[in-house]
Enzyme design. Sequence first.
Site, PDB file in Angstrom:
ATOM      1  N   ALA A  72       2.533  -1.138   5.137  1.00 39.08           N
ATOM      2  CA  ALA A  72       1.883  -1.996   6.127  1.00 39.08           C
ATOM      3  C   ALA A  72       2.181  -3.432   5.725  1.00 39.08           C
ATOM      4  O   ALA A  72       2.468  -3.706   4.552  1.00 39.08           O
ATOM      5  CB  ALA A  72       0.388  -1.741   6.115  1.00 39.08           C
ATOM      6  N   GLY A 123       2.306   2.509   3.980  1.00 41.08           N
ATOM      7  CA  GLY A 123       2.402   2.935   5.379  1.00 41.08           C
ATOM      8  C   GLY A 123       3.751   3.561   5.725  1.00 41.08           C
ATOM      9  O   GLY A 123       3.850   4.342   6.669  1.00 41.08           O
ATOM     10  N   GLU A 147      -0.861   1.418  -2.987  1.00 40.46           N
ATOM     11  CA  GLU A 147      -1.973   0.589  -2.505  1.00 40.46           C
ATOM     12  C   GLU A 147      -2.962   0.178  -3.587  1.00 40.46           C
ATOM     13  O   GLU A 147      -3.490  -0.930  -3.568  1.00 40.46           O
ATOM     14  CB  GLU A 147      -2.733   1.318  -1.376  1.00 40.46           C
ATOM     15  N   GLU A 159       3.478   6.994   4.603  1.00 42.86           N
ATOM     16  CA  GLU A 159       2.491   7.627   5.494  1.00 42.86           C
ATOM     17  C   GLU A 159       3.115   8.003   6.843  1.00 42.86           C
ATOM     18  O   GLU A 159       2.776   9.032   7.422  1.00 42.86           O
ATOM     19  CB  GLU A 159       1.275   6.703   5.650  1.00 42.86           C
TER      20      GLU A 159
HETATM   21  N1  CAA Z   1       4.359  -6.368   3.603  1.00 43.37           N
HETATM   22  C1  CAA Z   1       4.837  -7.599   3.874  1.00 43.37           C
HETATM   23  N2  CAA Z   1       5.990  -8.073   3.388  1.00 43.37           N
HETATM   24  C2  CAA Z   1       6.689  -7.265   2.584  1.00 43.37           C
HETATM   25  C3  CAA Z   1       6.258  -5.973   2.252  1.00 43.37           C
HETATM   26  C4  CAA Z   1       5.042  -5.523   2.815  1.00 43.37           C
HETATM   27  N3  CAA Z   1       4.560  -4.297   2.592  1.00 43.37           N
HETATM   28  N4  CAA Z   1       7.168  -5.412   1.422  1.00 43.37           N
HETATM   29  C5  CAA Z   1       8.140  -6.329   1.246  1.00 43.37           C
HETATM   30  N5  CAA Z   1       7.854  -7.450   1.957  1.00 43.37           N
HETATM   31  C6  CAA Z   1       8.645  -8.679   2.047  1.00 43.37           C
HETATM   32  C7  CAA Z   1       8.537  -9.490   0.757  1.00 43.37           C
HETATM   33  O1  CAA Z   1       7.364 -10.266   0.734  1.00 43.37           O
HETATM   34  C8  CAA Z   1       9.800 -10.330   0.851  1.00 43.37           C
HETATM   35  O2  CAA Z   1       9.568 -11.364   1.786  1.00 43.37           O
HETATM   36  P1  CAA Z   1      10.040 -12.892   1.443  1.00 43.37           P
HETATM   37  O3  CAA Z   1      11.542 -12.786   1.332  1.00 43.37           O
HETATM   38  O4  CAA Z   1       9.581 -13.653   2.643  1.00 43.37           O
HETATM   39  O5  CAA Z   1       9.372 -13.263   0.161  1.00 43.37           O
HETATM   40  C9  CAA Z   1      10.800  -9.373   1.515  1.00 43.37           C
HETATM   41  O6  CAA Z   1      10.014  -8.369   2.163  1.00 43.37           O
HETATM   42  C10 CAA Z   1      11.717  -8.687   0.517  1.00 43.37           C
HETATM   43  O7  CAA Z   1      10.909  -8.051  -0.480  1.00 43.37           O
HETATM   44  P2  CAA Z   1      11.022  -8.359  -2.053  1.00 43.37           P
HETATM   45  O8  CAA Z   1      11.624  -9.717  -2.290  1.00 43.37           O
HETATM   46  O9  CAA Z   1       9.684  -8.081  -2.669  1.00 43.37           O
HETATM   47  O10 CAA Z   1      12.084  -7.243  -2.477  1.00 43.37           O
HETATM   48  P3  CAA Z   1      12.240  -6.604  -3.932  1.00 43.37           P
HETATM   49  O11 CAA Z   1      13.528  -5.859  -3.903  1.00 43.37           O
HETATM   50  O12 CAA Z   1      12.009  -7.614  -5.007  1.00 43.37           O
HETATM   51  O13 CAA Z   1      11.026  -5.530  -4.034  1.00 43.37           O
HETATM   52  C11 CAA Z   1       9.564  -3.801  -3.192  1.00 43.37           C
HETATM   53  C12 CAA Z   1      10.978  -4.433  -3.157  1.00 43.37           C
HETATM   54  C13 CAA Z   1       9.338  -3.163  -4.574  1.00 43.37           C
HETATM   55  C14 CAA Z   1       9.518  -2.746  -2.104  1.00 43.37           C
HETATM   56  C15 CAA Z   1       8.505  -4.905  -2.950  1.00 43.37           C
HETATM   57  O14 CAA Z   1       8.861  -5.634  -1.784  1.00 43.37           O
HETATM   58  C16 CAA Z   1       7.118  -4.383  -2.779  1.00 43.37           C
HETATM   59  O15 CAA Z   1       6.467  -4.020  -3.747  1.00 43.37           O
HETATM   60  N6  CAA Z   1       6.595  -4.358  -1.505  1.00 43.37           N
HETATM   61  C17 CAA Z   1       5.244  -3.956  -1.227  1.00 43.37           C
HETATM   62  C18 CAA Z   1       5.071  -2.459  -1.311  1.00 43.37           C
HETATM   63  C19 CAA Z   1       3.630  -2.089  -1.054  1.00 43.37           C
HETATM   64  O16 CAA Z   1       2.726  -2.439  -1.821  1.00 43.37           O
HETATM   65  N7  CAA Z   1       3.394  -1.344   0.042  1.00 43.37           N
HETATM   66  C20 CAA Z   1       2.077  -0.933   0.425  1.00 43.37           C
HETATM   67  C21 CAA Z   1       1.530  -1.886   1.454  1.00 43.37           C
HETATM   68  S1  CAA Z   1      -0.172  -1.644   1.771  1.00 43.37           S
HETATM   69  C22 CAA Z   1      -0.264  -0.392   2.892  1.00 43.37           C
HETATM   70  O17 CAA Z   1       0.719   0.209   3.297  1.00 43.37           O
HETATM   71  C23 CAA Z   1      -1.680  -0.120   3.329  1.00 43.37           C
HETATM   72  C24 CAA Z   1      -1.880   1.107   4.155  1.00 43.37           C
HETATM   73  O18 CAA Z   1      -1.751   2.235   3.696  1.00 43.37           O
HETATM   74  C25 CAA Z   1      -2.411   0.953   5.500  1.00 43.37           C
END
Ligand code: CAA
Length: 259
Positions: free
Chosen positions: A67, A113, A136, A116
Amino acid sequence: MKNYNNILTETQDALGIITINRPKQLNALNKETIAELHEAFDDFNKDDNIRVIIVTGSGEKAFVAGADIKEFMNFNAEQGRELAANGQELLFDFVENLDTPVIAAINGFALGGGLELALASHIRIASDNAKIGLPEVSLGVIPGYGGTQRLAQIIGKGRAMEMILSATMIDANTALNYGLVSEVVSQPELLDAAKRKAGQLLKNSPKAQSFAIKAINAAYTRKGFEMEKDLFGQAFATEDFKEGTTAFVERRKPEFTGK
Ligand code: CAA
């Protein structure tokens, strides 16, 4: 085909293909993307010529990285619960209960998500670079789009508990070993593999397939999903949630206090 801002749709004979197309955000699911996905799945499901739907992510890095954290990080508890409830209704429960079988072709990160969405799909295959997890709790929240329920349904409570509590990612072969995906192929082969899988489904009765989906889904109760929405919302009122999401945006490790 309709024009969308965040997804691409195409048809190839009896296949409807949906590609989530926000590669710069690793295809993260914001509200608009969820609404568009709902519409695209609904349209394909209503079209009798479409017999199998394939969903994948654009680019070579991500299926869906979760998400959209930046969209919800300032939400309060009520908005958090609503986010989970709306998302489940529009996309995750909706996909799980479609008449038309859905194959998730996981082409990279499938996190939060994203996983999911794959779990709500009826069949999952992955490319060998896939990284899969529900991270999460590392953000101070819990899976809110059905992950606490469907991951345990598919790979068992013990492995789901470990994956969710550790917030770690597994690779494609571990996912295969867990029965989380049914096939692993190289990334360039993924879409063809999904189409081959679809070909196996096309030989059979669509009516009987839709009855089978209903019958299989009927085994699972809704109580856990309701509990998940409530607890997802409650997490938004914690200091750990503020810290976890802020740390993500600031690209640092969170310091959780348990408050
Ligand atoms: N939401 C918003 N933006 C996201 C994102 C997310 N889930 N995942 C990645 N992005 C964005 C980053 O912020 C980054 O944006 P900027 O260039 O503007 O800074 C861009 O995508 C590229 O990502 P990274 O620079 O972080 O890429 P990386 O290769 O260094 O890392 C990754 C990759 C390990 C997937 C890392 O992006 C990450 O940890 N993302 C989040 C994963 C996460 O925690 N997902 C769960 C979300 S919560 C959820 O899903 C709740 C639910 O169940 C309802």
